[in-house]
Write a protein that holds these residues in place. Structure first.
Motif, short mmCIF file in Angstrom:
data_model
loop_
_atom_site.label_atom_id
_atom_site.label_comp_id
_atom_site.label_asym_id
_atom_site.label_seq_id
_atom_site.Cartn_x
_atom_site.Cartn_y
_atom_site.Cartn_z
N GLU A 1 -8.49 -28.99 1.09
CA GLU A 1 -7.47 -29.96 1.48
C GLU A 1 -8.11 -31.05 2.34
O GLU A 1 -9.11 -30.83 3.02
CB GLU A 1 -6.34 -29.26 2.23
CG GLU A 1 -5.59 -28.26 1.37
CD GLU A 1 -4.45 -27.59 2.10
OE1 GLU A 1 -4.09 -28.04 3.21
OE2 GLU A 1 -3.92 -26.61 1.56
N PHE B 1 -12.85 -28.06 4.04
CA PHE B 1 -11.99 -29.20 3.77
C PHE B 1 -12.75 -30.28 3.00
O PHE B 1 -13.99 -30.33 3.05
CB PHE B 1 -11.50 -29.84 5.09
CG PHE B 1 -10.56 -28.97 5.88
CD1 PHE B 1 -9.19 -28.96 5.61
CD2 PHE B 1 -11.03 -28.17 6.91
CE1 PHE B 1 -8.34 -28.16 6.33
CE2 PHE B 1 -10.18 -27.37 7.64
CZ PHE B 1 -8.82 -27.36 7.36
N GLU C 1 -0.50 -34.31 8.22
CA GLU C 1 -0.07 -32.91 8.14
C GLU C 1 -0.17 -32.22 9.49
O GLU C 1 0.77 -31.57 9.95
CB GLU C 1 -0.94 -32.17 7.12
CG GLU C 1 -0.60 -30.72 6.91
CD GLU C 1 0.63 -30.54 6.04
OE1 GLU C 1 1.30 -29.51 6.20
OE2 GLU C 1 0.90 -31.42 5.21
#
Length: 266
Positions: free
Chosen positions: A21, A47, A113
């Motif tokens: 992500e 990530f 996020e």
């Protein structure tokens, strides 16, 4: 090397590495993406890391215009996310990058996020400014003395001595040496004029505020000020650390940040 384009046409260089992500790493004032070199691999292990050269630094354009502000830099980050096809990301900003991250999270909440704000400030007039002795040390006419003063604000003397004993002479947190004077001045002005105090309560992303306990460059007292303005924010002080806590104290700070970034909603 990919480039995004800001609304004013400025080309913004960015770099992607790792897998997973997306995580945006935002650097300090007058620094490019290499600010994160000592720790980027630790984040890229889990990530897809996005690193950006601020306008005026690295391989981005260097306009001599009034386009430099922490709010405007946040718009530059959005342009990069759009170009990279990233709708929503975790964001970790340190120093001026933390100032930019405040605007990003407050004004573009759908893009953030989770948020980590490191060694940063809400800005004047509510933030705690560095003392006059720090400003004097950094404004010395002797470039070598000013650089040494900055180095000692970033790292503890023992750590500097160990690095130098090992033959290290370059540090990626002391500024992009290729920056033209106009860009350096505009970065300084942008950071000094930052004031997100009224915007901080609008941040909805889960937030972690991290700071070195011995940071005189951006005084540690700013950490609780920021956390107190962001609903539900947590604070963690890294004992004994100065401004570049994320490098010297990476063995503490990186796992702390990764654990927070990996948290899932209850």
């Amino acid at each position: 090397m990919p480039h995004a384009y800001a609304p004013d046409g400025t080309a913004l260089h960015y770099e992607l590495c790792g897998a997973g992500e997306p995580l945006v790493l935002l650097s300090g004032q007058s620094n490019d993406r290499r600010w994160w070199d000592p720790v980027v691999e630790d984040f890229a292990a889990g990530f897809t890391v996005v690193r950006i050269d601020w306008r005026g630094t690295g391989d981005s354009d260097r306009p001599d215009s009034e386009s430099y502000s922490t709010r405007g830099f946040a718009d530059d980050v959005v342009a990069v996310l759009d170009d990279a096809g990233i709708d929503r990301a975790r964001v970790y900003g340190t120093s001026m990058g933390g100032r930019v991250a405040q605007w990003l999270a407050a004004e573009h909440p759908a893009r953030v996020e989770r948020l980590v704000l490191g060694c940063t400030s809400p800005g004047a007039p509510h933030g705690v400014e560095r003392g006059p002795e720090v400003r004097r040390a950094l404004s010395q006419r002797d470039p070598a003395a000013a650089r040494r003063a900055l180095l000692e604000l970033m790292y503890t003397p023992a750590w500097i001595a160990a690095q130098e004993a090992a033959g290290r002479t370059e540090f990626t947190t002391l500024g992009d040496p290729t920056m033209p004077g106009h860009a350096r001045r505009r970065h300084l002005r942008a950071s000094a004029r930052h004031d997100a105090w009224d915007a901080l309560p609008r941040i909805k992303a889960p937030t972690l505020v991290v700071h070195g306990s011995d940071d005189a460059f951006n005084p540690t007292a700013n950490a609780p000020l920021i956390a107190g303005r962001i609903p539900g924010a947590r604070t963690h002080l890294v004992p004994g650390a100065r401004h570049a806590y994320f490098e010297e104290f990476a063995s503490v700070a990186t796992p702390l940040v990764l654990d927070f970034l990996d948290e899932r909603p209850a």
